[in-house]
Design a protein around this motif. Structure first.
Motif, PDB file in Angstrom:
ATOM      1  N   THR A   1       0.874  -1.176   0.000  1.00  0.00           N
ATOM      2  CA  THR A   1       0.000   0.000   0.000  1.00  0.00           C
ATOM      3  C   THR A   1       0.910   1.226   0.000  1.00  0.00           C
ATOM      4  OG1 THR A   1      -0.083   0.175   2.403  1.00  0.00           O
ATOM      5  CG2 THR A   1      -1.767  -1.190   1.349  1.00  0.00           C
ATOM      6  N   PRO A   2       0.461   2.404  -0.498  1.00  0.00           N
ATOM      7  CA  PRO A   2      -0.802   2.639  -1.191  1.00  0.00           C
ATOM      8  C   PRO A   2      -0.917   1.774  -2.453  1.00  0.00           C
ATOM      9  CG  PRO A   2       0.425   4.706  -0.826  1.00  0.00           C
ATOM     10  CD  PRO A   2       1.311   3.596  -0.443  1.00  0.00           C
TER      11      PRO A   2
ATOM     12  N   THR B   1      -1.985   0.920  -6.188  1.00  0.00           N
ATOM     13  CA  THR B   1      -2.145   1.641  -7.461  1.00  0.00           C
ATOM     14  C   THR B   1      -3.100   0.893  -8.384  1.00  0.00           C
ATOM     15  OG1 THR B   1      -0.323   0.427  -8.456  1.00  0.00           O
ATOM     16  CG2 THR B   1       0.252   2.485  -7.342  1.00  0.00           C
ATOM     17  N   ASP B   2      -3.630   1.602  -9.358  1.00  0.00           N
ATOM     18  CA  ASP B   2      -4.518   0.986 -10.345  1.00  0.00           C
ATOM     19  C   ASP B   2      -3.822  -0.149 -11.090  1.00  0.00           C
ATOM     20  OD1 ASP B   2      -6.791   2.369  -9.831  1.00  0.00           O
ATOM     21  OD2 ASP B   2      -6.568   3.813 -11.464  1.00  0.00           O
TER      22      ASP B   2
ATOM     23  N   SER C   1      -7.057   8.337  -0.111  1.00  0.00           N
ATOM     24  CA  SER C   1      -6.766   8.149  -1.523  1.00  0.00           C
ATOM     25  C   SER C   1      -5.713   7.054  -1.726  1.00  0.00           C
ATOM     26  CB  SER C   1      -6.336   9.505  -2.068  1.00  0.00           C
ATOM     27  OG  SER C   1      -5.600   9.338  -3.204  1.00  0.00           O
ATOM     28  N   ASN C   2      -6.081   6.042  -2.510  1.00  0.00           N
ATOM     29  CA  ASN C   2      -5.243   4.862  -2.793  1.00  0.00           C
ATOM     30  C   ASN C   2      -4.964   3.988  -1.561  1.00  0.00           C
ATOM     31  OD1 ASN C   2      -4.400   6.937  -5.045  1.00  0.00           O
ATOM     32  ND2 ASN C   2      -4.083   4.867  -5.825  1.00  0.00           N
TER      33      ASN C   2
ATOM     34  N   LYS D   1      -8.917   2.071  -2.299  1.00  0.00           N
ATOM     35  CA  LYS D   1      -8.586   1.093  -3.345  1.00  0.00           C
ATOM     36  C   LYS D   1      -8.733  -0.357  -2.896  1.00  0.00           C
ATOM     37  CE  LYS D   1      -7.961   3.302  -6.922  1.00  0.00           C
ATOM     38  NZ  LYS D   1      -8.845   2.953  -8.020  1.00  0.00           N
TER      39      LYS D   1
END
Lengths: 187, 280
Positions: free
Chosen positions: A8-9, A11-12, A56-57, A98
């Protein structure tokens, strides 16, 4: 058994590669979000306020640990039932979440929202909270201290053992697993 | 008349709460080992391995098996020839729960009111079921009951003329709808007969019977086998990831009932199957 190491974070690009049924060893920061914290976060969003934690993420964990005994950094911390958070989930996905770590079924519309926002549903085994807590190496209070055990905590995980329940491509381990092992009449 | 100090009752309750949360019952442990050997789904097998490993770590370090350390359900069989002195029985049980949850670093999950929902911060009150029985002993059977499996439990008044088939359908349907939510592998308690609340009560008592033990009446023992076979055909498997062992065992308890009535209650017990019993 292949274990995918995921950090983590999220990603797509990584999310894209994960498939239902994959074993994952997750490392990095994850955030515990309880029933009460969900309610508060979504209330904040309703008021148009900025969240106290940037999601976020990030990957969130539906968990409320037991109190930390002396000499340890964390009590037992296993997953709770996902369905109870379903009504709040789309709003948090809108904040860039995510991944979610939990257990149990989710509503079809939430799974659809997760696919839409390219977010993964990770399953953690329930009933093994002591074992899971051993993969958490650092704990920090991140927000809402007034919620006590239900506050948002930032856990630093190292190789937390998870399974992908639902990927962004429509794969669903819990549905497929059941179909594979069900014995219907006549069989 | 034999007397028992309330303080002793509190101590025994506290000890049982801690032991239940830290140490898996032997029969459940054996069922997990058997599950590990017999489950054909690799995901399911892995879950059994994790459950066994978790149980070992929890017992060794005296840490809770599961983070949901439950609301404590206490069954008391109070001998009619024993008197509790130096305090009330219910007060002592409550004190024991309070002590254990504080000193044992167990999670406090109980809220004061189902609507208002403020945490009582000491996991009290427990749910106490007391019955007067023959003798001069106090038997305490205690279960820290998790929400995940309690939430998927059901009760229904069915048409008595439909008999066994409708009961079977209701039990299978309960396990099927619950899917992964109650944290399988489960123990399923089925209460049949009595009234609505009696069926629910005996469905919970049924959970205390060790896995592998059958009802003493042959016909009911056979029904248990039939139900176990039916629910394990669903394919839900350990943790709902697919497999042949969704349920470790099904236990039926029955009670005489009204000629026009048939209550059925299905109480699910999660894989963190925790309970302990003691006699004073």
């Amino acid at each position: 058994m292949v274990i995918k190491r995921v950090n983590t974070p999220l990603t797509d690009e990584v999310v894209q590669t994960l498939a239902a049924g994959d074993h994952v060893a997750l490392s990095g920061k994850i955030y515990t979000v309880s029933d009460a914290a969900h309610k508060k976060l979504v209330q904040y969003l309703g008021y148009g306020r900025k969240l106290p934690v940037d999601l976020s993420n990030q990957v969130i964990y539906y968990a409320v640990a037991t109190p930390t005994p002396p000499g340890r950094i964390l009590g037992s911390a296993g997953p709770t039932t996902a369905e109870r958070m379903d009504d709040y989930t789309p709003a948090l996905l809108g904040q860039g979440v995510k991944g979610v770590i939990a257990k149990g079924y989710r509503k079809a519309e939430v799974l659809q929202a997760m696919r839409h926002h390219r977010a993964v549903y990770f399953g953690a085994t329930c009933g093994i909270a002591t074992l899971l807590s051993m993969y958490i190496k650092k704990v920090r209070l991140a927000a809402y201290p007034q919620l006590g055990a239900e506050a948002i905590y930032e856990y630093t995980a190292v190789d937390l053992p998870l399974v992908v329940n639902n990927d962004i491509h429509g794969g669903d381990l819990q549905r497929e697993g059941r179909i594979a092992y069900a014995i219907t009449q006549g069989n | 008349m034999r007397t028992v100090e309330a303080m002793l009752v509190a101590e025994v309750v506290a000890r049982l709460c801690e032991e239940a949360n830290f140490v898996l019952e032997e029969n459940i442990h054996s069922a997990f080992q058997r599950g590990f050997e017999e489950e054909i789904s690799p995901y399911g097998k892995e879950v059994f391995a994790q459950l066994l490993s978790n149980a070992a770590i929890a017992a060794k370090n005296r840490l809770p098996i599961c983070q949901d350390t439950g609301i404590v359900v206490v069954f008391i069989d109070l001998g009619q020839d024993v008197q509790v002195t130096g305090g009330s029985l219910y007060g002592a049980i409550t004190e024991g729960v309070r002590d254990a949850y504080q000193r044992g670093y167990l999670r406090k999950s109980v809220v004061n009111d189902p609507i208002e929902r403020t945490n009582t911060k000491d996991n009290t009150p427990p749910v106490i079921h007391c019955r007067i029985v023959d003798g001069d002993r106090i038997k305490i059977s205690l279960m820290p009951k998790s929400a995940g499996s309690e939430n998927m439990s059901t009760a229904k008044m069915v048409n008595p003329s439909k008999g066994w088939e409708v009961i079977k359908e209701f039990v299978v349907d309960t396990v099927e709808r619950a899917g992964p939510n109650p944290c399988p592998p489960l123990v399923v308690g089925v209460g049949i007969g009595g009234t609505l609340e009696k069926a629910a009560l005996i469905s919970k008592e049924a959970l205390f019977r060790p896995v592998g033990h059958r009802h003493p009446e042959e016909i009911k023992a056979h029904m248990e086998d039939e139900l176990l076979d039916a629910v394990n055909k669903l394919g839900i498997g350990p943790m709902g990831r697919g497999g042949r062992i969704t349920v470790l065992d099904v236990h039926i308890e029955t009670y005489p009932t009204h000629m026009a009535s048939m209550a059925v209650a299905v109480n699910l017990l999660c894989c963190a199957a925790r309970y302990k019993t003691a006699e004073i």
